[in-house]
Design a protein around this motif. Structure first.
Motif, PDB file in Angstrom:
ATOM      1  N   ALA A  59       0.834  -1.204   0.000  1.00 12.80           N
ATOM      2  CA  ALA A  59       0.000   0.000   0.000  1.00 12.80           C
ATOM      3  C   ALA A  59       0.870   1.256   0.000  1.00 12.80           C
ATOM      4  O   ALA A  59       0.590   2.212  -0.727  1.00 12.80           O
ATOM      5  N   ILE A  60       1.918   1.241   0.800  1.00  6.37           N
ATOM      6  CA  ILE A  60       2.827   2.391   0.835  1.00  6.37           C
ATOM      7  C   ILE A  60       3.546   2.555  -0.495  1.00  6.37           C
ATOM      8  O   ILE A  60       3.728   3.676  -0.980  1.00  6.37           O
ATOM      9  N   THR A  61       3.933   1.442  -1.118  1.00  4.52           N
ATOM     10  CA  THR A  61       4.593   1.504  -2.422  1.00  4.52           C
ATOM     11  C   THR A  61       3.697   2.151  -3.467  1.00  4.52           C
ATOM     12  O   THR A  61       4.139   3.032  -4.218  1.00  4.52           O
ATOM     13  N   PHE A  62       2.443   1.722  -3.525  1.00  5.50           N
ATOM     14  CA  PHE A  62       1.525   2.308  -4.499  1.00  5.50           C
ATOM     15  C   PHE A  62       1.229   3.768  -4.183  1.00  5.50           C
ATOM     16  O   PHE A  62       1.040   4.586  -5.091  1.00  5.50           O
ATOM     17  N   LEU A  63       1.210   4.125  -2.910  1.00  4.73           N
ATOM     18  CA  LEU A  63       1.015   5.517  -2.536  1.00  4.73           C
ATOM     19  C   LEU A  63       2.184   6.379  -3.010  1.00  4.73           C
ATOM     20  O   LEU A  63       1.979   7.467  -3.550  1.00  4.73           O
ATOM     21  N   VAL A  64       3.393   5.878  -2.852  1.00  8.67           N
ATOM     22  CA  VAL A  64       4.572   6.621  -3.316  1.00  8.67           C
ATOM     23  C   VAL A  64       4.555   6.754  -4.832  1.00  8.67           C
ATOM     24  O   VAL A  64       4.857   7.829  -5.377  1.00  8.67           O
ATOM     25  N   ILE A  65       4.171   5.697  -5.530  1.00  8.43           N
ATOM     26  CA  ILE A  65       4.060   5.762  -6.999  1.00  8.43           C
ATOM     27  C   ILE A  65       3.031   6.810  -7.390  1.00  8.43           C
ATOM     28  O   ILE A  65       3.250   7.591  -8.329  1.00  8.43           O
ATOM     29  N   ALA A  66       1.918   6.848  -6.685  1.00  3.79           N
ATOM     30  CA  ALA A  66       0.873   7.832  -6.982  1.00  3.79           C
ATOM     31  C   ALA A  66       1.385   9.249  -6.761  1.00  3.79           C
ATOM     32  O   ALA A  66       1.113  10.150  -7.563  1.00  3.79           O
ATOM     33  N   LEU A  67       2.111   9.462  -5.680  1.00  7.62           N
ATOM     34  CA  LEU A  67       2.636  10.802  -5.404  1.00  7.62           C
ATOM     35  C   LEU A  67       3.652  11.241  -6.452  1.00  7.62           C
ATOM     36  O   LEU A  67       3.604  12.375  -6.932  1.00  7.62           O
ATOM     37  N   ILE A  68       4.548  10.346  -6.834  1.00  2.00           N
ATOM     38  CA  ILE A  68       5.551  10.683  -7.845  1.00  2.00           C
ATOM     39  C   ILE A  68       4.879  10.945  -9.188  1.00  2.00           C
ATOM     40  O   ILE A  68       5.214  11.913  -9.884  1.00  2.00           O
ATOM     41  N   ALA A  69       3.931  10.109  -9.564  1.00  3.48           N
ATOM     42  CA  ALA A  69       3.236  10.291 -10.839  1.00  3.48           C
ATOM     43  C   ALA A  69       2.438  11.596 -10.836  1.00  3.48           C
ATOM     44  O   ALA A  69       2.373  12.283 -11.856  1.00  3.48           O
ATOM     45  N   GLY A  70       1.855  11.939  -9.706  1.00  4.73           N
ATOM     46  CA  GLY A  70       1.111  13.195  -9.607  1.00  4.73           C
ATOM     47  C   GLY A  70       2.004  14.402  -9.758  1.00  4.73           C
ATOM     48  O   GLY A  70       1.657  15.380 -10.422  1.00  4.73           O
ATOM     49  N   VAL A  71       3.177  14.350  -9.149  1.00  5.62           N
ATOM     50  CA  VAL A  71       4.129  15.460  -9.255  1.00  5.62           C
ATOM     51  C   VAL A  71       4.617  15.615 -10.693  1.00  5.62           C
ATOM     52  O   VAL A  71       4.791  16.735 -11.188  1.00  5.62           O
ATOM     53  N   LEU A  72       4.815  14.498 -11.375  1.00  6.57           N
ATOM     54  CA  LEU A  72       5.319  14.546 -12.747  1.00  6.57           C
ATOM     55  C   LEU A  72       4.221  14.820 -13.776  1.00  6.57           C
ATOM     56  O   LEU A  72       4.515  14.972 -14.954  1.00  6.57           O
TER      57      LEU A  72
END
Length: 57
Positions: free
Chosen positions: A5-18
């Protein structure tokens, strides 16, 4: 499972920033689902442990 869950959250945050909105939304949705499953399984495990007579840790 919480790690996923934390991994997917980090992916979501990085993708959102980019600027990848679709990927960010999908990853955030997956992270929420996995987190809710984790919470449900955790509660079930705590109830099962209490029923068997062992105190929760």
């Amino acid at each position: 499972m919480l790690g996923w869950a934390i991994t997917f959250l980090v992916i979501a945050l990085i993708a959102g920033v980019l600027g990848f909105g679709g990927i960010a939304a999908a990853s955030a949705g997956i992270a929420k689902i996995i987190f809710y499953v984790f919470i449900i399984l955790f509660v079930i495990a705590m109830i099962a442990r209490a029923v068997r007579g062992k105190p929760p840790v």
